[in-house]
Design a protein around this motif. Sequence first.
Motif, PDB file in Angstrom:
ATOM      1  N   LYS A  78       1.073  -1.045   0.054  1.00 20.10           N
ATOM      2  CA  LYS A  78      -0.444   0.134  -0.082  1.00 20.10           C
ATOM      3  C   LYS A  78       0.874   1.214  -0.086  1.00 20.10           C
ATOM      4  CE  LYS A  78      -4.789  -1.195   1.986  1.00 20.10           C
ATOM      5  NZ  LYS A  78      -4.969  -0.782   1.161  1.00 20.10           N
ATOM      6  N   PHE A  79       2.088   1.270   1.145  1.00 15.70           N
ATOM      7  CA  PHE A  79       2.764   2.521   0.999  1.00 15.70           C
ATOM      8  C   PHE A  79       3.829   3.009  -0.325  1.00 15.70           C
ATOM      9  CE2 PHE A  79       6.717   4.929   1.081  1.00 15.70           C
ATOM     10  CZ  PHE A  79       6.271   5.466   2.752  1.00 15.70           C
ATOM     11  N   ILE A  80       3.920   1.743  -1.499  1.00 14.16           N
ATOM     12  CA  ILE A  80       4.577   1.729  -2.681  1.00 14.16           C
ATOM     13  C   ILE A  80       3.445   2.549  -3.556  1.00 14.16           C
ATOM     14  CG2 ILE A  80       5.745   0.768  -4.565  1.00 14.16           C
ATOM     15  CD1 ILE A  80       6.353  -1.683  -2.476  1.00 14.16           C
ATOM     16  N   GLY A  81       1.911   2.202  -3.536  1.00 13.49           N
ATOM     17  CA  GLY A  81       1.121   2.408  -4.115  1.00 13.49           C
ATOM     18  C   GLY A  81       1.190   4.288  -3.709  1.00 13.49           C
ATOM     19  N   TRP A  82       0.689   4.422  -2.676  1.00 17.65           N
ATOM     20  CA  TRP A  82       0.210   5.270  -1.749  1.00 17.65           C
ATOM     21  C   TRP A  82       1.579   6.848  -2.061  1.00 17.65           C
ATOM     22  CZ3 TRP A  82      -0.593   3.557   3.553  1.00 17.65           C
ATOM     23  CH2 TRP A  82      -2.065   3.176   3.688  1.00 17.65           C
ATOM     24  N   SER A  83       2.680   6.008  -2.819  1.00 17.53           N
ATOM     25  CA  SER A  83       3.563   7.234  -3.048  1.00 17.53           C
ATOM     26  C   SER A  83       3.565   7.680  -4.456  1.00 17.53           C
ATOM     27  CB  SER A  83       4.977   6.250  -2.074  1.00 17.53           C
ATOM     28  OG  SER A  83       5.463   5.085  -2.902  1.00 17.53           O
ATOM     29  N   ARG A  84       3.173   6.815  -5.412  1.00 20.33           N
ATOM     30  CA  ARG A  84       3.290   7.011  -6.307  1.00 20.33           C
ATOM     31  C   ARG A  84       2.323   8.067  -7.276  1.00 20.33           C
ATOM     32  NH1 ARG A  84       6.700   4.211  -7.732  1.00 20.33           N
ATOM     33  NH2 ARG A  84       7.300   4.763  -5.383  1.00 20.33           N
ATOM     34  N   PHE A  85       1.846   9.160  -6.232  1.00 19.58           N
ATOM     35  CA  PHE A  85       2.041  10.619  -6.667  1.00 19.58           C
ATOM     36  C   PHE A  85       3.143  11.474  -7.074  1.00 19.58           C
ATOM     37  CE2 PHE A  85       2.184  11.376  -2.012  1.00 19.58           C
ATOM     38  CZ  PHE A  85       2.831  12.432  -1.878  1.00 19.58           C
ATOM     39  N   LEU A  86       4.026  11.118  -6.500  1.00 19.32           N
ATOM     40  CA  LEU A  86       5.285  11.407  -6.490  1.00 19.32           C
ATOM     41  C   LEU A  86       5.510  12.213  -8.142  1.00 19.32           C
ATOM     42  CD1 LEU A  86       6.437  10.846  -3.598  1.00 19.32           C
ATOM     43  CD2 LEU A  86       5.612  12.120  -3.889  1.00 19.32           C
ATOM     44  N   GLU A  87       5.937  13.383  -7.838  1.00 24.85           N
ATOM     45  CA  GLU A  87       6.997  13.429  -9.237  1.00 24.85           C
ATOM     46  C   GLU A  87       7.977  12.469  -9.411  1.00 24.85           C
ATOM     47  OE1 GLU A  87       9.842  16.899  -9.747  1.00 24.85           O
ATOM     48  OE2 GLU A  87       8.037  17.638  -8.324  1.00 24.85           O
ATOM     49  N   PRO A  88       8.707  12.251 -10.700  1.00 26.01           N
ATOM     50  CA  PRO A  88       9.919  11.089 -10.619  1.00 26.01           C
ATOM     51  C   PRO A  88      11.106  11.281  -9.889  1.00 26.01           C
ATOM     52  CG  PRO A  88       8.595  12.215 -13.217  1.00 26.01           C
ATOM     53  CD  PRO A  88       8.376  12.947 -11.904  1.00 26.01           C
ATOM     54  N   ARG A  89      11.236  12.984  -9.953  1.00 32.89           N
ATOM     55  CA  ARG A  89      12.656  12.834  -9.390  1.00 32.89           C
ATOM     56  C   ARG A  89      12.025  12.509  -7.876  1.00 32.89           C
ATOM     57  NH1 ARG A  89      13.698  17.919  -5.804  1.00 32.89           N
ATOM     58  NH2 ARG A  89      11.623  18.686  -6.424  1.00 32.89           N
ATOM     59  N   LEU A  90      11.191  12.889  -7.179  1.00 29.51           N
ATOM     60  CA  LEU A  90      10.642  12.744  -5.853  1.00 29.51           C
ATOM     61  C   LEU A  90      10.543  11.064  -5.186  1.00 29.51           C
ATOM     62  CD1 LEU A  90       9.044  15.763  -4.718  1.00 29.51           C
ATOM     63  CD2 LEU A  90      11.105  15.543  -3.957  1.00 29.51           C
ATOM     64  N   ARG A  91      10.255  10.809  -6.748  1.00 28.43           N
ATOM     65  CA  ARG A  91       9.730   9.717  -6.415  1.00 28.43           C
ATOM     66  C   ARG A  91      11.427   8.083  -6.822  1.00 28.43           C
ATOM     67  NH1 ARG A  91       6.223   7.062 -10.956  1.00 28.43           N
ATOM     68  NH2 ARG A  91       4.983   9.078 -10.691  1.00 28.43           N
ATOM     69  N   LYS A  92      11.908   8.871  -7.389  1.00 35.86           N
ATOM     70  CA  LYS A  92      13.110   8.413  -7.422  1.00 35.86           C
ATOM     71  C   LYS A  92      13.808   8.485  -5.916  1.00 35.86           C
ATOM     72  CE  LYS A  92      17.857   8.223  -9.538  1.00 35.86           C
ATOM     73  NZ  LYS A  92      18.416   8.896 -10.641  1.00 35.86           N
ATOM     74  N   ILE A  93      13.640   9.147  -4.943  1.00 36.09           N
ATOM     75  CA  ILE A  93      14.573   9.282  -4.066  1.00 36.09           C
ATOM     76  C   ILE A  93      13.778   7.838  -2.530  1.00 36.09           C
ATOM     77  CG2 ILE A  93      15.014  11.234  -1.403  1.00 36.09           C
ATOM     78  CD1 ILE A  93      15.300  12.991  -3.520  1.00 36.09           C
ATOM     79  N   VAL A  94      12.299   7.993  -2.921  1.00 31.07           N
ATOM     80  CA  VAL A  94      11.367   7.314  -2.135  1.00 31.07           C
ATOM     81  C   VAL A  94      11.587   5.777  -2.578  1.00 31.07           C
ATOM     82  CG1 VAL A  94       9.305   7.112  -1.125  1.00 31.07           C
ATOM     83  CG2 VAL A  94       9.710   9.045  -1.527  1.00 31.07           C
ATOM     84  N   ASN A  95      11.826   5.734  -3.305  1.00 30.58           N
ATOM     85  CA  ASN A  95      11.874   4.300  -4.006  1.00 30.58           C
ATOM     86  C   ASN A  95      13.308   3.860  -3.649  1.00 30.58           C
ATOM     87  OD1 ASN A  95       9.514   4.134  -5.725  1.00 30.58           O
ATOM     88  ND2 ASN A  95      10.869   4.305  -7.503  1.00 30.58           N
ATOM     89  N   GLN A  96      14.134   4.782  -3.088  1.00 27.64           N
ATOM     90  CA  GLN A  96      15.589   4.084  -2.696  1.00 27.64           C
ATOM     91  C   GLN A  96      15.799   3.871  -1.249  1.00 27.64           C
ATOM     92  OE1 GLN A  96      18.123   3.149  -4.159  1.00 27.64           O
ATOM     93  NE2 GLN A  96      18.744   2.568  -2.440  1.00 27.64           N
ATOM     94  N   VAL A  97      14.593   4.682  -0.431  1.00 26.42           N
ATOM     95  CA  VAL A  97      14.096   4.580   0.768  1.00 26.42           C
ATOM     96  C   VAL A  97      13.461   2.667   0.820  1.00 26.42           C
ATOM     97  CG1 VAL A  97      13.319   5.273   2.875  1.00 26.42           C
ATOM     98  CG2 VAL A  97      14.290   6.393   1.609  1.00 26.42           C
ATOM     99  N   ILE A  98      12.672   3.029   0.219  1.00 20.65           N
ATOM    100  CA  ILE A  98      11.563   1.486   0.406  1.00 20.65           C
ATOM    101  C   ILE A  98      12.678   0.547  -0.096  1.00 20.65           C
ATOM    102  CG2 ILE A  98       9.922   0.257  -1.439  1.00 20.65           C
ATOM    103  CD1 ILE A  98       8.710   2.631  -1.485  1.00 20.65           C
ATOM    104  N   LYS A  99      13.664   0.476  -1.653  1.00 22.40           N
ATOM    105  CA  LYS A  99      14.461  -0.796  -1.448  1.00 22.40           C
ATOM    106  C   LYS A  99      15.287  -0.863  -0.450  1.00 22.40           C
ATOM    107  CE  LYS A  99      14.870   0.259  -6.777  1.00 22.40           C
ATOM    108  NZ  LYS A  99      16.492   0.241  -7.156  1.00 22.40           N
ATOM    109  N   ASP A 100      16.049   0.029   0.594  1.00 22.93           N
ATOM    110  CA  ASP A 100      16.718  -0.774   1.253  1.00 22.93           C
ATOM    111  C   ASP A 100      16.367  -0.954   3.085  1.00 22.93           C
ATOM    112  OD1 ASP A 100      18.469   0.433   0.288  1.00 22.93           O
ATOM    113  OD2 ASP A 100      18.555   3.127   1.027  1.00 22.93           O
ATOM    114  N   ASN A 101      14.583  -0.694   2.770  1.00 22.45           N
ATOM    115  CA  ASN A 101      13.518  -1.558   4.001  1.00 22.45           C
ATOM    116  C   ASN A 101      13.162  -2.389   3.449  1.00 22.45           C
ATOM    117  OD1 ASN A 101      14.211   0.478   5.893  1.00 22.45           O
ATOM    118  ND2 ASN A 101      14.780   1.997   4.233  1.00 22.45           N
ATOM    119  N   SER A 102      13.308  -2.845   3.144  1.00 21.79           N
ATOM    120  CA  SER A 102      12.418  -3.533   1.700  1.00 21.79           C
ATOM    121  C   SER A 102      11.916  -5.294   2.177  1.00 21.79           C
ATOM    122  CB  SER A 102      12.586  -4.189   0.475  1.00 21.79           C
ATOM    123  OG  SER A 102      13.916  -4.681  -0.039  1.00 21.79           O
ATOM    124  N   TYR A 103      12.520  -5.448   3.393  1.00 21.29           N
ATOM    125  CA  TYR A 103      12.372  -6.453   4.066  1.00 21.29           C
ATOM    126  C   TYR A 103      10.670  -7.102   4.179  1.00 21.29           C
ATOM    127  CZ  TYR A 103      15.699  -4.750   6.886  1.00 21.29           C
ATOM    128  OH  TYR A 103      17.119  -3.861   7.119  1.00 21.29           O
TER     129      TYR A 103
END
Length: 235
Positions: free
Chosen positions: A100-125
């Motif tokens: 759900k968090f992945i889906g909720w964060s999709r509204f971000l523009e590409p530049r910001l989504r890239k930053i958030v995606n990296q945080v998601i990857k780092d915490n992908s347990y």
Amino acid sequence: MPPAPEKIEFSTDSKYLYDMAHAISSGVVPVDLANIKPGKIVHSRWLTKAARLLRLYVTTENPDANLRILVEFIIKCYVPMYFNIKYYSSVVYGSALFFKFIGWSRFLEPRLRKIVNQVIKDNSYYAHSENILLSMLFDDSKEKRDCAIKKILRYRTDVDEPMELRVYKKPDINFNCTSYTEMINLNDINIVFEPPFTRSIPYDTLKEYINQDDHRLMIQKFHHTYKERNDMFNC
């Protein structure tokens, strides 16, 4: 937001965050809420920082672009995730909430989504196969529950010597997924592992669960019985 937030045990800070988020969403800040002094920010707690940013937003006549971005992220991602975790606190909801968090964060523009995606990857347990299969075992959908059992049975059959000491490697995430079961490729036997929760259940017993209308209670009962027996022998 979760369906019944009134069932959540609010701390003073979490209640303030909830009320501020609701006020911003509705466009009206009640007088009693406006008069509350929120106190100092505790930098070790994101909760207080998020609440103070919302406070700053409603008291700023012309908020700049950066503040608007932060507030929008807090309202659309942080707040619903925080209170959903509070409400759905069991580990069996972890993968579904992560999706759900992945889906909720999709509204971000590409530049910001890239930053958030990296945080998601780092915490992908919770995108790990063990956690996804655990969520599937307790899903409301019988199809997903049966699929999880079949994946576990296949793992036991295809892996010659299941590792006692597991290498818990964070997986690569499919950010285009439309379900938490699609966050990784569950057909790849190289990245699929059985949840520790089911390892004590015999193969034949686990296989029988497929024929049950709802095996969730049966799995819990088996797990608790097994744990009680082990606790007795370990006294």
